[in-house]
Design a protein around this motif. Sequence first.
Motif, mmCIF file in Angstrom:
data_model
loop_
_atom_site.group_PDB
_atom_site.id
_atom_site.type_symbol
_atom_site.label_atom_id
_atom_site.label_comp_id
_atom_site.label_asym_id
_atom_site.label_seq_id
_atom_site.Cartn_x
_atom_site.Cartn_y
_atom_site.Cartn_z
ATOM 1 N N THR A 223 22.389 0.835 -18.457
ATOM 2 C CA THR A 223 22.580 1.511 -19.740
ATOM 3 C C THR A 223 23.488 2.733 -19.597
ATOM 4 O OG1 THR A 223 20.584 2.847 -19.434
ATOM 5 C CG2 THR A 223 20.337 0.751 -20.616
ATOM 6 N N ARG A 224 23.748 3.135 -18.345
ATOM 7 C CA ARG A 224 24.629 4.278 -18.091
ATOM 8 C C ARG A 224 25.639 3.923 -17.014
ATOM 9 N NH1 ARG A 224 21.461 9.625 -17.319
ATOM 10 N NH2 ARG A 224 23.575 10.407 -17.402
ATOM 11 N N ASN A 225 26.829 4.453 -17.135
ATOM 12 C CA ASN A 225 27.894 4.323 -16.132
ATOM 13 C C ASN A 225 28.362 2.893 -15.879
ATOM 14 O OD1 ASN A 225 28.114 7.108 -15.584
ATOM 15 N ND2 ASN A 225 26.382 6.999 -14.188
ATOM 16 N N TRP B 70 22.155 5.862 -13.509
ATOM 17 C CA TRP B 70 22.597 7.197 -13.933
ATOM 18 C C TRP B 70 23.257 7.977 -12.797
ATOM 19 C CZ3 TRP B 70 20.089 10.103 -10.518
ATOM 20 C CH2 TRP B 70 18.804 9.717 -10.098
#
Length: 184
Positions: free
Chosen positions: A21-23, A61
Motif C-alpha cells: 500500500t506504500r512505496n 513503508w
Amino acid sequence: MNLNEWFHKGLTTDEYISSMTRNKEEMLSIFEGYRVSEEDQTKLEPLKVKGLRAIVITEDWCGDALLNNPILLRISEAANMEVRFVLRDQNLELMDQYLTNGTSRAIPIFIFIDQEGNEIGVWGPRAPEIQALVEKGRTELPDKEAPDFQEKQMALYKRLAKSYQTDTGVWQTVANSILATLLK
C-alpha cells in the motif's frame, strides 16, 4: 528455528507486491530501471545450480526496502533464486533473531538459505556505503531538541529517498554488497 518453514510461510513476490500500500510505484520503478550487469551475471552463474533461496524480512513503508528489495529481485532472477517476503511487524519471532547491532529491528534483512534450510548468509539492512551516507547526513542534523530538527530530518530522508530512486550508482553499490554476501 526452521528457516524452511519461514520460507514457505512467506509471501511470493507477486503476493507481496499486490499487498503493498506504500512505496509500490517507487519500488517497481527501481525494479524496472535496474539490470544486473553482464559481469555480475557471470559471477552469479555458479549459484544457479545451488537452488539457493532468500527470506526477506520487510515492510512496504520502509525506505531501505524500497531500494534494496527490487535489486535483490533482479539478482535473484540472475541467480535462479526463489524469494519469499515475511512482514516484520507480524513476525517478530523471526525478526528478533536478526536484530541489527543486537537491538534494532532494522529492515530489510535478507536471509539466504540452501535447499535444506541452512542459513548460508545474511544481508541488510543497508550496504555499508549507504549506511555511511545515512550516518553522515544524520551528523549534519541539528540537535534533536532544536526547533527545526524535524524539518531538517525530513529533508534528509527526502533527499535519500530521491537518490535511492534515481541514482544508478547507489543501485550498483547495493548490488555489489548483496553479491559480496552471496558469493562468499
